[in-house]
Motif scaffolding. Structure first.
Motif, PDB file in Angstrom:
ATOM      1  N   ALA A 177      -9.252  -2.160  -0.179  1.00 51.22           N
ATOM      2  CA  ALA A 177      -8.854  -1.172   0.819  1.00 51.22           C
ATOM      3  C   ALA A 177      -9.677  -1.301   2.092  1.00 51.22           C
ATOM      4  O   ALA A 177      -9.182  -1.047   3.198  1.00 51.22           O
ATOM      5  CB  ALA A 177      -9.004   0.235   0.240  1.00 51.22           C
ATOM      6  N   ALA A 178     -10.943  -1.719   1.950  1.00 49.83           N
ATOM      7  CA  ALA A 178     -11.800  -1.880   3.125  1.00 49.83           C
ATOM      8  C   ALA A 178     -11.325  -3.019   4.019  1.00 49.83           C
ATOM      9  O   ALA A 178     -11.691  -3.071   5.204  1.00 49.83           O
ATOM     10  CB  ALA A 178     -13.246  -2.120   2.686  1.00 49.83           C
ATOM     11  N   LYS A 179     -10.518  -3.918   3.466  1.00 46.58           N
ATOM     12  CA  LYS A 179     -10.005  -5.064   4.222  1.00 46.58           C
ATOM     13  C   LYS A 179      -8.498  -4.949   4.461  1.00 46.58           C
ATOM     14  O   LYS A 179      -7.872  -5.922   4.883  1.00 46.58           O
ATOM     15  CB  LYS A 179     -10.291  -6.361   3.456  1.00 46.58           C
ATOM     16  CG  LYS A 179     -11.752  -6.556   3.068  1.00 46.58           C
ATOM     17  CD  LYS A 179     -11.920  -7.812   2.225  1.00 46.58           C
ATOM     18  CE  LYS A 179     -13.374  -8.018   1.805  1.00 46.58           C
ATOM     19  NZ  LYS A 179     -13.537  -9.243   0.979  1.00 46.58           N
ATOM     20  N   TRP A 180      -7.925  -3.789   4.150  1.00 50.08           N
ATOM     21  CA  TRP A 180      -6.462  -3.662   4.134  1.00 50.08           C
ATOM     22  C   TRP A 180      -5.858  -3.956   5.503  1.00 50.08           C
ATOM     23  O   TRP A 180      -6.428  -3.631   6.544  1.00 50.08           O
ATOM     24  CB  TRP A 180      -6.059  -2.269   3.680  1.00 50.08           C
ATOM     25  CG  TRP A 180      -4.645  -2.211   3.165  1.00 50.08           C
ATOM     26  CD1 TRP A 180      -3.581  -1.609   3.740  1.00 50.08           C
ATOM     27  CD2 TRP A 180      -4.161  -2.802   1.962  1.00 50.08           C
ATOM     28  NE1 TRP A 180      -2.459  -1.775   2.978  1.00 50.08           N
ATOM     29  CE2 TRP A 180      -2.783  -2.516   1.873  1.00 50.08           C
ATOM     30  CE3 TRP A 180      -4.759  -3.560   0.941  1.00 50.08           C
ATOM     31  CZ2 TRP A 180      -1.992  -2.941   0.818  1.00 50.08           C
ATOM     32  CZ3 TRP A 180      -3.983  -3.990  -0.113  1.00 50.08           C
ATOM     33  CH2 TRP A 180      -2.623  -3.686  -0.166  1.00 50.08           C
ATOM     34  N   ASP A 234      -1.514   1.871   3.080  1.00 46.03           N
ATOM     35  CA  ASP A 234      -0.994   1.657   4.442  1.00 46.03           C
ATOM     36  C   ASP A 234      -1.364   2.818   5.363  1.00 46.03           C
ATOM     37  O   ASP A 234      -1.581   2.630   6.567  1.00 46.03           O
ATOM     38  CB  ASP A 234       0.523   1.498   4.416  1.00 46.03           C
ATOM     39  CG  ASP A 234       0.961   0.156   3.846  1.00 46.03           C
ATOM     40  OD1 ASP A 234       0.096  -0.714   3.643  1.00 46.03           O
ATOM     41  OD2 ASP A 234       2.177  -0.014   3.597  1.00 46.03           O
ATOM     42  N   ALA A 235      -1.425   4.016   4.785  1.00 49.54           N
ATOM     43  CA  ALA A 235      -1.741   5.204   5.577  1.00 49.54           C
ATOM     44  C   ALA A 235      -3.247   5.431   5.710  1.00 49.54           C
ATOM     45  O   ALA A 235      -3.674   6.403   6.345  1.00 49.54           O
ATOM     46  CB  ALA A 235      -1.083   6.431   4.954  1.00 49.54           C
ATOM     47  N   GLY A 236      -4.036   4.548   5.098  1.00 45.96           N
ATOM     48  CA  GLY A 236      -5.484   4.687   5.182  1.00 45.96           C
ATOM     49  C   GLY A 236      -6.059   5.747   4.271  1.00 45.96           C
ATOM     50  O   GLY A 236      -7.225   6.131   4.415  1.00 45.96           O
ATOM     51  N   ARG A 237      -5.259   6.208   3.304  1.00 42.77           N
ATOM     52  CA  ARG A 237      -5.725   7.246   2.378  1.00 42.77           C
ATOM     53  C   ARG A 237      -6.254   6.569   1.111  1.00 42.77           C
ATOM     54  O   ARG A 237      -5.572   6.481   0.086  1.00 42.77           O
ATOM     55  CB  ARG A 237      -4.594   8.217   2.065  1.00 42.77           C
ATOM     56  CG  ARG A 237      -4.071   8.964   3.310  1.00 42.77           C
ATOM     57  CD  ARG A 237      -3.153  10.114   2.917  1.00 42.77           C
ATOM     58  NE  ARG A 237      -1.947   9.667   2.265  1.00 42.77           N
ATOM     59  CZ  ARG A 237      -0.797   9.381   2.887  1.00 42.77           C
ATOM     60  NH1 ARG A 237      -0.717   9.486   4.219  1.00 42.77           N
ATOM     61  NH2 ARG A 237       0.271   8.992   2.222  1.00 42.77           N
ATOM     62  N   ILE A 238      -7.477   6.085   1.190  1.00 47.63           N
ATOM     63  CA  ILE A 238      -8.046   5.273   0.112  1.00 47.63           C
ATOM     64  C   ILE A 238      -8.241   6.099  -1.157  1.00 47.63           C
ATOM     65  O   ILE A 238      -7.944   5.644  -2.265  1.00 47.63           O
ATOM     66  CB  ILE A 238      -9.373   4.636   0.559  1.00 47.63           C
ATOM     67  CG1 ILE A 238      -9.118   3.688   1.745  1.00 47.63           C
ATOM     68  CG2 ILE A 238     -10.029   3.875  -0.592  1.00 47.63           C
ATOM     69  CD1 ILE A 238     -10.382   3.121   2.358  1.00 47.63           C
ATOM     70  N   GLY A 239      -8.748   7.314  -1.019  1.00 42.81           N
ATOM     71  CA  GLY A 239      -8.948   8.168  -2.186  1.00 42.81           C
ATOM     72  C   GLY A 239      -7.646   8.447  -2.911  1.00 42.81           C
ATOM     73  O   GLY A 239      -7.591   8.421  -4.150  1.00 42.81           O
ATOM     74  N   GLU A 240      -6.604   8.704  -2.150  1.00 43.22           N
ATOM     75  CA  GLU A 240      -5.295   8.954  -2.754  1.00 43.22           C
ATOM     76  C   GLU A 240      -4.771   7.706  -3.452  1.00 43.22           C
ATOM     77  O   GLU A 240      -4.196   7.783  -4.550  1.00 43.22           O
ATOM     78  CB  GLU A 240      -4.303   9.400  -1.681  1.00 43.22           C
ATOM     79  CG  GLU A 240      -2.909   9.676  -2.202  1.00 43.22           C
ATOM     80  CD  GLU A 240      -1.938  10.061  -1.095  1.00 43.22           C
ATOM     81  OE1 GLU A 240      -0.728   9.772  -1.238  1.00 43.22           O
ATOM     82  OE2 GLU A 240      -2.391  10.640  -0.090  1.00 43.22           O
ATOM     83  N   ALA A 241      -4.967   6.537  -2.832  1.00 45.07           N
ATOM     84  CA  ALA A 241      -4.516   5.282  -3.439  1.00 45.07           C
ATOM     85  C   ALA A 241      -5.221   5.055  -4.767  1.00 45.07           C
ATOM     86  O   ALA A 241      -4.601   4.663  -5.765  1.00 45.07           O
ATOM     87  CB  ALA A 241      -4.782   4.114  -2.494  1.00 45.07           C
TER      88      ALA A 241
END
Length: 239
Positions: free
Chosen positions: A115-118, A204-211
């Protein structure tokens, strides 16, 4: 067919055909073929693994067969009983739970690093895998569906530049895979696709915790299978 390659039939009752390429290590090929047959439940828990039968099936000597059986025994997929024989191991629920613990925690760590490189490019790669998976399901190709499912999860290891971690995940996953293949329901498969896309939408939405939460819920679905295990499957499992 060249003299270097031997294709065996299903007439001896093992239930699958295979090609042995004499240019490559025979023991590895037998190991791969038997492991795949066990994980995909073509060889059910409790099935007798006769070395003589396997020798006939693959058209090989006993030495590579014994090597393959030993490796599968070390992985817990075959039980060897002296003077009784070898059998496909039952599904041990304790091992399923432990393997799930390993898989989930490693995959969630891989997802967070990915996610940090998404990027849109990574999203497109992952979505392409889901699309192939969807096409496999539409075609009724369940083996391909599960192959692409594995590719989807492995992609996060690649995105995180942690490909070396995947071998550990895969070892844990092999104990889970036959449980899912044997006891999962067809109605679950389209839901898997939706869950994959929900994870990607969150990334895609930048919601890493949700992902991460969605991925965890996706992986934890195996416990719903455990809770709903039909009684007729009890001969295949032990605690």
């Amino acid at each position: 067919m060249s003299s270097e390659t031997l294709k065996e039939s299903e007439e001896d009752g093992l239930g699958f055909a295979v090609e042995i390429d004499r240019k490559h290590p025979v023991a590895d090929q037998i190991y791969d073929a038997l492991k795949r047959a066990i994980i995909t439940t073509r060889l059910l828990p409790g099935t007798s693994i006769s070395e003589n039968r396997i020798c006939r099936h693959f058209g090989v000597s006993r030495t590579p067969v014994r090597s393959a059986v030993t490796r599968l025994s070390e992985e817990g997929l075959i039980d060897v009983y002296p003077q009784q024989g070898s059998f496909v191991s039952p599904i041990r629920l304790g091992e399923v739970r432990d393997s799930h613990f390993v898989r989930k925690n490693l995959e969630l760590a891989l997802l967070r690093e990915a996610a940090a490189k998404w990027s849109p490019a990574l999203s497109a790669q992952a979505r392409a895998i889901v699309e192939v998976q969807r096409q496999a399901l539409a075609a009724g190709d369940i083996d391909r569906f599960f192959e692409e499912d594995e590719n989807f999860h492995q992609a996060f290891a690649a995105f995180a530049a942690r490909e070396g971690v995947w071998s550990t995940v895969l070892q844990a996953k092999s104990r889970l895979a036959r449980f899912v293949r044997l006891f999962g329901t067809p109605s679950r498969l389209p839901v898997v696709l939706d869950e994959h896309l929900i994870v990607l939408d969150a990334l895609d939405a930048g919601r890493i915790g949700e992902a991460a939460q969605c991925m965890e819920e996706h992986l934890d679905m195996i416990f719903h299978i455990l809770e709903q295990l039909p009684e007729e499957y009890s001969p295949y499992v032990v605690e």
